[in-house]
Motif scaffolding. Structure first.
Motif, PDB file in Angstrom:
ATOM      1  N   ASP A 168      17.149 -24.485   2.634  1.00  0.00           N
ATOM      2  CA  ASP A 168      16.142 -23.737   1.851  1.00  0.00           C
ATOM      3  C   ASP A 168      16.803 -22.709   0.946  1.00  0.00           C
ATOM      4  OD1 ASP A 168      17.192 -22.155   3.852  1.00  0.00           O
ATOM      5  OD2 ASP A 168      15.325 -21.065   4.223  1.00  0.00           O
TER       6      ASP A 168
ATOM      7  N   ARG B 166      22.342 -22.646  14.146  1.00  0.00           N
ATOM      8  CA  ARG B 166      22.958 -23.233  15.342  1.00  0.00           C
ATOM      9  C   ARG B 166      23.327 -22.135  16.358  1.00  0.00           C
ATOM     10  NH1 ARG B 166      25.121 -28.477  15.204  1.00  0.00           N
ATOM     11  NH2 ARG B 166      24.583 -29.622  13.325  1.00  0.00           N
TER      12      ARG B 166
ATOM     13  N   ARG C 197      13.409 -17.600  11.148  1.00  0.00           N
ATOM     14  CA  ARG C 197      13.771 -17.758   9.729  1.00  0.00           C
ATOM     15  C   ARG C 197      13.734 -16.417   8.994  1.00  0.00           C
ATOM     16  NH1 ARG C 197      14.611 -22.886   8.930  1.00  0.00           N
ATOM     17  NH2 ARG C 197      15.324 -22.360   6.846  1.00  0.00           N
TER      18      ARG C 197
ATOM     19  N   ARG D 235       8.529 -29.641   8.359  1.00  0.00           N
ATOM     20  CA  ARG D 235       8.060 -28.377   8.965  1.00  0.00           C
ATOM     21  C   ARG D 235       7.288 -27.578   7.923  1.00  0.00           C
ATOM     22  NH1 ARG D 235      14.173 -26.219   9.187  1.00  0.00           N
ATOM     23  NH2 ARG D 235      14.296 -25.470   7.058  1.00  0.00           N
TER      24      ARG D 235
ATOM     25  N   ARG E 203      16.373 -35.519  12.730  1.00  0.00           N
ATOM     26  CA  ARG E 203      16.525 -34.117  12.302  1.00  0.00           C
ATOM     27  C   ARG E 203      16.055 -33.934  10.849  1.00  0.00           C
ATOM     28  NH1 ARG E 203      21.396 -30.919  11.633  1.00  0.00           N
ATOM     29  NH2 ARG E 203      22.715 -32.616  12.345  1.00  0.00           N
TER      30      ARG E 203
ATOM     31  N   ASP F 172      13.145 -31.460   9.742  1.00  0.00           N
ATOM     32  CA  ASP F 172      13.449 -30.380   8.799  1.00  0.00           C
ATOM     33  C   ASP F 172      12.600 -30.485   7.528  1.00  0.00           C
ATOM     34  OD1 ASP F 172      15.367 -29.441  10.551  1.00  0.00           O
ATOM     35  OD2 ASP F 172      17.076 -30.264   9.443  1.00  0.00           O
TER      36      ASP F 172
END
Ligand code: CDP
Ligand code: CDP
Length: 228
Positions: free
Chosen positions: A132, A40, A109, A189, A182, A186
């Protein structure tokens, strides 16, 4: 005394991950890391600086240059980015609506996962929550929980939270739709999608209150600690 372990709590939006992780961390005197707050924070900076989610290079540079710091306080913790308190700003609708697109960028990431793993270097007990953690960030974590609940229940919980804190303008239906959008983004992807690790314990908390979830997970923690 049993050794300090790593605990991974993953799951969809508003399933109670951060609330439970904070409570457990306090109870166990472990470090707690809110990895969602890191994604965020980068999203907030990217929006402020007008960097598009397609600009991989600029996003990598932004993530590398950003200093994200968590400070423990009476409310739990505050989040500081490059010396500024962004605790409330990172929870606004604008950030919530953009965060999945920026989080899907591998350059972002890679940098954030490295920063997250840095927290484990001292070998202290640690709890991380995110999407993750059990699959990518801490694949060797001794305890992995995948915490979920129905989208309707999660929307209701977030709605009440937003009302109390003034984070969002969305009504309940809009919030549930946004949470579903969302989750889908998520979990579909390519890089590090939201999914339970093969060795995760799946806990559906749709009909559980916070205390029940905390006790259920604490029982798993104790079981693992007794084996270590
Ligand atoms: O609190 P909430 O469940 O709404 O979200 P969060 O945990 O603050 O995470 C915000 C967003 O960051 C998620 O929707 C994901 O897109 C991303 N995220 C991620 O990709 N990987 C993580 N380890 C944590 C969050
Ligand atoms: O971190 P995550 O997005 O998974 O969820 P959270 O921010 O910990 O929880 C979202 C809201 O649901 C908070 O206001 C929690 O107090 C509430 N909650 C609840 O009412 N009952 C639960 N079993 C879990 C969370």
């Amino acid at each position: 005394m049993s050794k300090a372990i790593q605990i991974a709590i993953d799951g969809p939006a508003s399933s109670g991950k951060s609330t439970i992780a904070k409570k457990l961390a306090k109870r166990l005197a472990y470090v707690y890391l809110d990895t969602g707050a890191m994604y965020r924070s980068i999203t907030l900076l990217a929006l402020e600086q007008g960097i598009e989610a397609s600009d991989n290079q600029a996003l990598r540079a932004l993530a590398e240059a950003s200093e994200i710091v968590f400070k423990v306080n009476a409310d739990g913790q505050s989040v500081w980015v490059n010396g500024k308190d962004v605790t409330d700003e990172i929870r606004t609708d604008q950030v919530s609506q953009a965060v999945s697109a920026y989080s899907a960028v591998s350059d972002v990431r890679e940098v954030l996962v490295e920063k997250q793993r840095d927290y484990t270097k001292g070998g202290q007990g640690i709890i991380m929550d995110g999407r993750d953690i059990g699959t990518v960030v801490l694949p060797a974590a001794e305890l992995k929980i995948f915490l979920t609940a129905s989208a309707e229940e999660r929307g209701q919980r977030r709605f009440l939270e937003n009302q109390a804190k003034g984070y969002s303008e969305m009504n309940l239906e809009e919030l549930i739709a946004d949470i579903k959008r969302r989750d889908l983004y998520d979990s579909t992807r390519e890089d590090s999608p939201l999914k339970p690790a093969d060795d995760a314990i799946i806990l559906d908390s749709s009909d559980m209150d916070l205390d029940q979830v905390e006790e259920a997970i604490f029982a798993y923690v104790n079981k693992v600690l007794s084996q270590n």
